[in-house]
Design a protein around this motif. Structure first.
Motif, short mmCIF file in Angstrom:
data_model
loop_
_atom_site.label_atom_id
_atom_site.label_comp_id
_atom_site.label_asym_id
_atom_site.label_seq_id
_atom_site.Cartn_x
_atom_site.Cartn_y
_atom_site.Cartn_z
N VAL A 64 22.58 59.86 51.22
CA VAL A 64 22.94 59.21 52.49
C VAL A 64 23.99 58.13 52.18
CG1 VAL A 64 22.07 57.81 54.40
CG2 VAL A 64 20.63 59.61 53.41
N VAL A 99 19.68 55.13 56.24
CA VAL A 99 19.29 56.10 57.26
C VAL A 99 19.07 55.41 58.61
CG1 VAL A 99 17.57 57.83 57.93
CG2 VAL A 99 18.20 57.57 55.52
N TYR A 113 22.81 60.19 60.18
CA TYR A 113 22.00 60.23 58.96
C TYR A 113 20.53 60.51 59.29
CZ TYR A 113 26.17 58.02 56.92
OH TYR A 113 27.46 57.73 56.54
N GLU A 119 19.47 56.69 49.33
CA GLU A 119 20.36 55.90 50.17
C GLU A 119 21.44 55.28 49.30
OE1 GLU A 119 18.04 54.66 54.16
OE2 GLU A 119 17.64 53.33 52.46
N THR A 159 24.93 66.01 51.92
CA THR A 159 25.38 64.69 52.35
C THR A 159 26.16 64.83 53.66
OG1 THR A 159 26.51 62.66 51.64
CG2 THR A 159 27.50 64.74 50.94
#
Ligand code: RBF
Length: 352
Positions: free
Chosen positions: A46, A50, A56, A79, A105
């Protein structure tokens, strides 16, 4: 090779060299969720955080749903944080670990990073959503037609401005807040938003502002206040965690907010009055299932839009139906229908 590409290339070379001599503590990047006997291992990288980022949240939900349908699939969510300079190293570390059958991704800057990392790790497979790359046999991408999406947002903003809604103000000045400037924002979203607005109000103007990050809600409130003070009655916000700041300003000053990518009406009833959708969760779910089953076509860049059912406007939500006058809803529905039937074609560019 552009300067930024060259720079990124060096960064990745240095990251690869470092990995060759030191064992990078991958544990620091994320934690395992399932035991080690998994048959298919997925890392979701990510590029940000998120929470608060519509695309995301959908990315993680879609990948997890696919994994649940294929027992033996492990999903690890990493993350990458807001320091974009670190993303190439983190992606390199993930690829270098050799632990993942697929790295998934999402965002328009990630295809280039996957492309560069794959030069050093050609066996690593990548799936990048919300971005475009064609011709790299290690990378599959899915881009959404944001020209259609932003056009619908602008068209709806124009309809609202010229309606009898309580906070509508004449003049059709619509705000657009972006987390940062990037090619799709500057060359697709912003002009398509303006085109949509001007399809209703030929003299309509877009007040474009840039937050400079994807998290600062207080700064977003300041920018939104200024937009409202100078005549904007509707603001489209594409700013991650900053979106909440736009809601706060609209609540205080009496303006409307348009959400982008996921349904946002429940964020603030009566304030968020329109929401375009990208079915990124569905795309992630479908493409990850294909990757697990060995049928995903790598090397290909897909573009999905309204006619494919992957870009839409949430017209079903009860708050939309409650707060938006029927005449506005009908005109919007007619425009969505024109895109669905390809009576109106707004092609999404893939090269910038
Ligand atoms: N959108 C978010 O909601 N949160 C983010 O943290 C975020 N970071 C981004 C970083 C870069 C470099 C780029 C190009 C876009 C980013 N976006 C982010 C935008 C997002 O991926 C998507 O393009 C927009 O939401 C429009 O669909």
């Amino acid at each position: 090779m552009t300067y930024s590409r060259l720079n990124r290339h060096f960064t990745i070379c240095i990251a690869v060299a470092l990995l060759a001599t030191t064992a990078l503590p991958l544990a620091a990047l994320g934690s395992r969720e399932t035991p080690d006997d998994a048959q298919f291992r997925i890392a979701v990288f990510v590029p940000g955080v998120v929470e608060g980022s519509p695309t995301y949240e959908m990315l993680v939900a879609g990948v997890r749903r696919a994994a649940e349908e294929r027992p033996g699939t492990e999903v690890r969510v990493i993350e990458g944080g807001f320091n974009q300079a670190q993303w190439p190293q983190s992606m390199t570390a993930l690829a270098a670990s050799g632990e993942h059958d697929l790295i998934v991704t999402s965002n328009p800057s990630m295809p280039e990073i996957a492309d560069e990392v794959s030069q050093s790790f050609p066996n690593q497979r990548f799936l990048v959503l919300d971005g475009y790359l064609s011709g790299n046999p290690s990378v599959a991408t899915v881009l959404f037609n944001q020209r259609e999406q932003a056009f619908l947002s602008g068209y709806f903003a124009g309809l609202v401005s010229s309606s009898s809604m309580p906070n509508a103000r004449p003049g059709a000045r619509a705000g657009l807040l972006a987390g940062q400037e990037y090619p799709i924002m500057n060359r697709v979203i912003r002009p398509a938003f303006q085109l949509g607005l001007q399809s209703v109000e030929p003299s309509g103007q877009v007040d474009f502002r840039v937050l400079g990050n994807w998290f600062d809600a207080a700064a977003a409130t300041e920018l939104a206040n200024s937009m409202i003070d100078t005549g904007a009655d509707v603001i489209l916000t594409i700013a991650g965690g900053g979106n909440q700041g736009v809601i706060a300003a609209a609540r205080t000053k009496g303006a409307y907010v348009l959400w982008y990518d996921s349904s946002g009406y429940d964020e603030a009833a009566g304030i968020v009055i329109g929401s375009t959708l990208v079915r990124l969760d569905r795309a992630a779910h479908q493409r990850v299932l294909q990757a697990i089953d060995g049928t995903l076509e790598f090397g290909r860049g897909e573009v999905l839009g309204v006619a494919d059912g992957f870009v839409d406007f949430d017209t079903e939500h009860r708050l939309f139906q409650r707060d938006v006058p029927e005449a506005v809803r009908n005109r919007l529905a007619a425009m969505i229908q024109r895109l669905r039937t390809s009576d109106l074609v707004l092609e999404m560019p893939t090269q910038f």
